[in-house]
Structure formats: structure tokens, C-alpha cells
Design a protein around this motif. Structure first.
Motif, short mmCIF file in Angstrom:
data_model
loop_
_atom_site.label_atom_id
_atom_site.label_comp_id
_atom_site.label_asym_id
_atom_site.label_seq_id
_atom_site.Cartn_x
_atom_site.Cartn_y
_atom_site.Cartn_z
N ASP A 61 78.39 31.10 -13.15
CA ASP A 61 77.96 32.36 -12.51
C ASP A 61 77.39 32.12 -11.11
N ALA A 62 77.20 33.24 -10.40
CA ALA A 62 76.87 33.25 -8.97
C ALA A 62 75.74 32.31 -8.57
N MET A 63 76.00 31.48 -7.57
CA MET A 63 74.93 30.65 -7.04
C MET A 63 74.91 30.54 -5.53
N GLY A 91 78.19 32.92 -4.91
CA GLY A 91 76.89 33.51 -4.64
C GLY A 91 77.03 34.69 -3.68
N SER A 92 75.92 35.34 -3.42
CA SER A 92 75.93 36.51 -2.55
C SER A 92 76.71 36.25 -1.25
N GLN A 93 77.64 37.14 -0.95
CA GLN A 93 78.50 36.97 0.23
C GLN A 93 77.91 37.59 1.49
N GLY A 119 83.49 38.13 -6.90
CA GLY A 119 82.70 38.18 -5.67
C GLY A 119 81.27 38.60 -6.00
N ASN A 120 80.41 38.62 -5.00
CA ASN A 120 79.00 38.93 -5.27
C ASN A 120 78.31 39.51 -4.04
N LEU A 121 77.74 40.69 -4.22
CA LEU A 121 76.90 41.30 -3.18
C LEU A 121 75.65 41.88 -3.83
N ALA A 184 77.87 45.14 -12.90
CA ALA A 184 76.43 45.17 -12.59
C ALA A 184 75.81 43.90 -13.14
N LYS A 185 75.07 43.20 -12.27
CA LYS A 185 74.53 41.89 -12.66
C LYS A 185 73.04 41.80 -12.32
N GLU A 186 72.28 41.32 -13.25
CA GLU A 186 70.88 41.00 -12.93
C GLU A 186 70.84 39.55 -12.46
N VAL A 209 74.16 40.35 -18.03
CA VAL A 209 72.76 40.66 -18.32
C VAL A 209 71.74 39.78 -17.59
N SER A 210 72.03 38.50 -17.39
CA SER A 210 71.09 37.58 -16.74
C SER A 210 69.62 37.94 -16.96
N GLY A 211 69.17 37.71 -18.18
CA GLY A 211 67.80 38.07 -18.52
C GLY A 211 66.86 36.86 -18.51
N GLY A 214 66.09 31.58 -18.69
CA GLY A 214 66.49 30.47 -17.83
C GLY A 214 65.81 30.56 -16.48
N THR A 215 66.62 30.54 -15.43
CA THR A 215 66.06 30.57 -14.07
C THR A 215 65.23 31.83 -13.84
N SER A 216 64.01 31.61 -13.35
CA SER A 216 63.14 32.73 -12.99
C SER A 216 63.07 32.77 -11.47
N GLY A 257 71.62 33.93 -18.30
CA GLY A 257 70.19 33.76 -18.17
C GLY A 257 69.71 32.77 -19.21
N GLY A 258 69.74 31.48 -18.84
CA GLY A 258 69.22 30.45 -19.75
C GLY A 258 70.25 29.79 -20.64
N ILE A 259 71.54 30.03 -20.39
CA ILE A 259 72.57 29.36 -21.21
C ILE A 259 72.61 27.89 -20.79
N SER A 279 74.59 29.21 -14.79
CA SER A 279 74.34 28.91 -13.38
C SER A 279 73.60 27.59 -13.21
N ARG A 280 72.25 27.63 -13.29
CA ARG A 280 71.44 26.48 -12.88
C ARG A 280 71.81 25.19 -13.62
N GLU A 281 72.21 25.32 -14.86
CA GLU A 281 72.54 24.13 -15.65
C GLU A 281 73.70 23.34 -15.01
C1 LIG Z 1 70.50 28.35 -6.91
C2 LIG Z 1 70.80 29.71 -7.45
C3 LIG Z 1 71.28 30.70 -6.58
C4 LIG Z 1 71.60 31.97 -7.07
N1 LIG Z 1 72.14 32.90 -6.22
C5 LIG Z 1 72.59 34.08 -6.73
C6 LIG Z 1 73.30 35.01 -5.92
O1 LIG Z 1 73.53 34.77 -4.74
N2 LIG Z 1 73.73 36.16 -6.50
C7 LIG Z 1 73.49 36.45 -7.82
O2 LIG Z 1 73.93 37.49 -8.32
N3 LIG Z 1 72.81 35.60 -8.60
C8 LIG Z 1 72.37 34.44 -8.10
N4 LIG Z 1 71.71 33.55 -8.92
C9 LIG Z 1 71.37 33.96 -10.28
C10 LIG Z 1 72.35 33.44 -11.32
O3 LIG Z 1 73.65 33.93 -11.10
C11 LIG Z 1 71.88 33.79 -12.75
O4 LIG Z 1 71.94 35.18 -12.92
C12 LIG Z 1 70.48 33.32 -13.06
O5 LIG Z 1 70.20 32.10 -12.40
C13 LIG Z 1 70.25 33.11 -14.54
O6 LIG Z 1 71.13 32.13 -15.05
P1 LIG Z 1 70.70 30.60 -15.33
O7 LIG Z 1 69.47 30.65 -16.19
O8 LIG Z 1 71.90 30.01 -16.02
O9 LIG Z 1 70.43 29.97 -14.01
C14 LIG Z 1 71.39 32.27 -8.45
C15 LIG Z 1 70.91 31.27 -9.31
C16 LIG Z 1 70.62 30.00 -8.83
C17 LIG Z 1 70.11 28.97 -9.79
#
Ligand SMILES: Cc1cc2nc3c(=O)[nH]c(=O)nc-3n(C[C@H](O)[C@H](O)[C@H](O)COP(=O)(O)O)c2cc1C
Length: 336
Positions: A61-63, A91-93, A119-121, A184-186, A209-211, A214-216, A257-259, A279-281
Motif C-alpha cells: 500500500d501507499a508509501m 504514495g501521495s502524488q 494512484g494516490n492523492l 477511499a483510504k485512511e 480501512v487502514s485503521g 500498525g503505523t500511527s 493498518g498493522g498487517i 505498508s511499513r512492514e
Molecule cells: C513511510 C510511509 C508513508 C506513507 N505515505 C502515504 C501516502 O502518501 N498516502 C497514503 O494514502 N498513505 C500513506 N501511508 C499510509 C499507509 O498507506 C498505510 O495506510 C498505513 O501506514 C497503515 O499501514 P501499515 O500499518 O501497514 O503501515 C504511508 C505509510 C508509511 C509507513
């Protein structure tokens, strides 16, 4: 500068502990089936999402995007996703919408055949300034099959340069969702039932859902010097809870979110997701090489296959009907 902020996010996510304090996926126990239904090697992981066929129900997912390091990371992820036949979101474009010369840090992924490119905005940018022109640009930039629109109001509210205007947003979204395939993405605080109902009625094609688990992003902002991040570190809806409250809306769901592993992917499927987003993993591996990402993802795929095997299902679809137990803090959420 957006590029610098994005690079800072990457480094913080790599070096600091930015996880929420509780992992709600651990509260989901899939029941063991003593005699599996088919041979392990006959378990099928294939899945269809938005008319696209993936070899496994996973997207990275988006990074990132928008700077040199990001280009390499996106390329490593793209190569791995192409090899494994799974999906990817950039990640965000925004950085490239504002500075054309940064486009290749995203469009590099077009060099790799993969079944799903997203894509991602950001919704905050759509409220304030973006419209069809920017949406089209983002889609064309990576030849996207759909566009994730991220809702990151927790992060925006606690960062000094945050964009917190929402007036007029829903009306704009309704118009855009009529014309474009929007997801729609959190970004770590989860999608509520009320928002889910709005997104569905507006014509969004899926929810990511990205709840909490995981990454806060409150934690990320805390490490960037925003002290409010400490207060809001664990704010939001647990990822598995978000899936459970959205499941009956019958709109395709991405559990994220935390997978961290294939067992979590299977848990997300059991709770109603069509795909799991990670994502972060993946980030530390994406910094290294495409091979490192492939190895990590292959392990996740193997863990997923084993979980499906041991729960008596034979494929991804059947995984949605397996028995599970919910305990601990997630159970508390469901009781209220
Ligand atoms: C370094 C990093 C950058 C991120 N940048 C974006 C972003 O640009 N757009 C977006 O929708 N989410 C972004 N995210 C959020 C992730 O897509 C994801 O929703 C969130 O990190 C929860 O997943 P995780 O616990 O697997 O990291 C980013 C996450 C990380 C770790």
C-alpha cells in the motif's frame, strides 16, 4: 517542501517505533481445522479485485514518491509486485502534481507489468484546490487502474502545516466519484461506518480501512517535533473493527493498518476484506533491493497459504466464511 517532509516520514518510519500500542489483529483467532480440505499445494490464492486478477490477495500500500530515494523504493516494490502478480499503490502524488520533474519517481512503476496499480492523492488537497485535472494527471502518471484518495485528517490536525478545511468536500467527492474509479483510504485511523455509507452512496469503488494496529501517523508527527502526536498516538478505529462494521455495506474492502504477516492477511480476509494492504512492514526491504521485497512477500504468501490450509478453507473466497474467535480489546469494541 513536500519532498523533504516525505523523506523525513520514510526515515522516521524506518528508525523509530511508530506502531500503535495495541495490535488488534492479535485479538482475532482463526479456528484450527484438524483435517484440512485439500493438499497445501492446491490452496488457491487467486483473487479478483475491481475486475483485475491478482495471484494473491495482497497489495503493497501507499508509501512514497517525490524524491530520488522514493524512486528507487517504488521501483523495488514494483519489480517485486510484478514478479509475484500482486498489486501496488504509490504514495501521495501531490509532489509531482506540483512539480512535473518529479513524475518519474512515481511513473517508474509503469516499467513493470502488474495486475493492479493504484494512484494516490489526498482528500485535503481535493477540498482546497484539486479537481478533475489533477485526478486525471495522477491516474495517467502511473497508468492507474484506480485512484486512492486518502483521508488523513488526524495527521493534518496535529501537524503545524496541516490542511483541515472540509467545507464543500462531500459535494466535490460526489462529482468526482461519478467519473473516476476512486478508493477511499485512511492512513491509520480507520474508516467509520458513517463515512463508509457516504463513500458507497457517492459511488466510490472500494474502501481501504487502514485503521489502528500498525503505523500511527500521530507517532510519526510526534517524532517530527509535534508534541500533540503523543496525545493522539492511538487515536482511531481498530483495523479489524473497521472491516467488521463495513462488511455488510457490500463494497470491496482492503484490510490494512498493522498487517505484518500472512496470518494477518488471512485474518483480514476472514473479517470481510478482499485484499490486504501492507505498508511499513515492507519498507526496510524496499530500501534494500527488489529481491529483499520479493523474499519478504514470498514469506507472507506462504504464511497465508498455511493459514488457509489449517483453517479448512481451500481458497481466498472460502476464507471469508471460516470460524474465528474475537478476544481482548477488540471484543470490547464489539460489545459497545
Ligand atoms: C513511510 C510511509 C508513508 C506513507 N505515505 C502515504 C501516502 O502518501 N498516502 C497514503 O494514502 N498513505 C500513506 N501511508 C499510509 C499507509 O498507506 C498505510 O495506510 C498505513 O501506514 C497503515 O499501514 P501499515 O500499518 O501497514 O503501515 C504511508 C505509510 C508509511 C509507513
Amino acid at each position: 517542501m513536500i519532498e523533504n517532509r516525505k523523506l523525513e516520514h520514510l526515515n522516521i518510519c524506518l528508525e523509530k517505533n511508530v506502531r500503535s500500542h495495541h495490535n488488534y489483529w492479535d485479538d482475532v483467532i482463526i479456528k484450527h481445522e484438524t483435517i484440512p480440505s485439500v493438499d497445501l499445494e492446491d490452496i488457491s490464492l487467486e483473487v479478483e479485485f475491481l475486475g483485475r486478477k491478482l495471484n494473491a490477495p495482497i497489495i503493497v500500500d501507499a508509501m512514497t514518491g517525490g524524491h530520488k530515494v522514493a524512486k528507487k523504493i517504488n521501483e523495488n516494490i514494483a519489480k517485486a509486485c510484478s514478479e509475484l502478480g500482486i498489486g501496488m499503490a504509490v504514495g501521495s502524488q501531490r509532489a509531482a502534481i506540483e512539480k512535473r520533474e518529479l513524475e518519474d519517481t512515481y511513473s517508474v512503476i509503469k516499467n513493470y507489468e502488474m495486475p493492479l496499480r493504484l494512484g494516490n492523492l489526498g482528500a485535503p488537497q481535493v477540498t482546497l484546490e484539486y479537481g478533475e485535472v489533477e485526478i486525471r494527471k495522477a491516474i495517467e502518471m502511473i497508468d492507474a487502474h484506480a485512484l486512492e484518495l486518502h483521508f488523513n485528517y488526524l495527521q493534518e490536525a496535529i501537524q503545524p502545516e496541516g490542511e483541515t478545511v472540509v467545507k464543500g468536500l462531500k459535494e466535490k467527492l460526489k462529482k468526482l466519484a461519478e467519473k473516476y474509479k476512486l478508493i477511499a483510504k485512511e492512513t491509520g485511523a480507520g474508516i467509520s461506518r458513517k463515512a463508509g455509507e457516504f463513500f458507497k452512496s457517492a459511488g466510490f469503488v472500494a474502501l481501504d480501512v487502514s485503521g489502528v494496529s500498525g503505523t500511527s501517523f500521530a507517532a510519526v508527527e510526534y517524532y517530527r517535533g509535534g508534541e500533540l502526536g503523543e496525545t493522539f498516538w492511538d487515536w482511531g478505529i481498530p483495523s479489524p473493527y473497521s472491516l467488521l462494521i463495513l462488511r455488510e455495506l457490500e463494497i470491496p474492502l482492503i484490510g490494512s493498518g498493522g498487517i505484518s504477516n500472512g496470518l494477518d492477511v488471512a485474518r483480514a480476509l476472514a473479517l470481510g476484506a478482499t485484499l490486504a494492504g501492507i505498508s511499513r512492514e515492507i519498507l526496510p526491504y524496499a530500501f534494500k533491493s527488489s529481491d529483499a521485497v520479493i523474499n519478504k512477500l514470498e514469506r507472507i504468501v506462504k504464511e497465508l497459504k498455511i493459514t488457509i490450509f489449517l483453517s479448512g478453507a481451500t481458497n481466498v473466497k472460502e476464507m471469508r466464511n471460516v470460524s474465528y474467535v474475537i478476544r481482548g480489546e477488540l471484543r470490547e469494541w464489539l460489545k459497545q
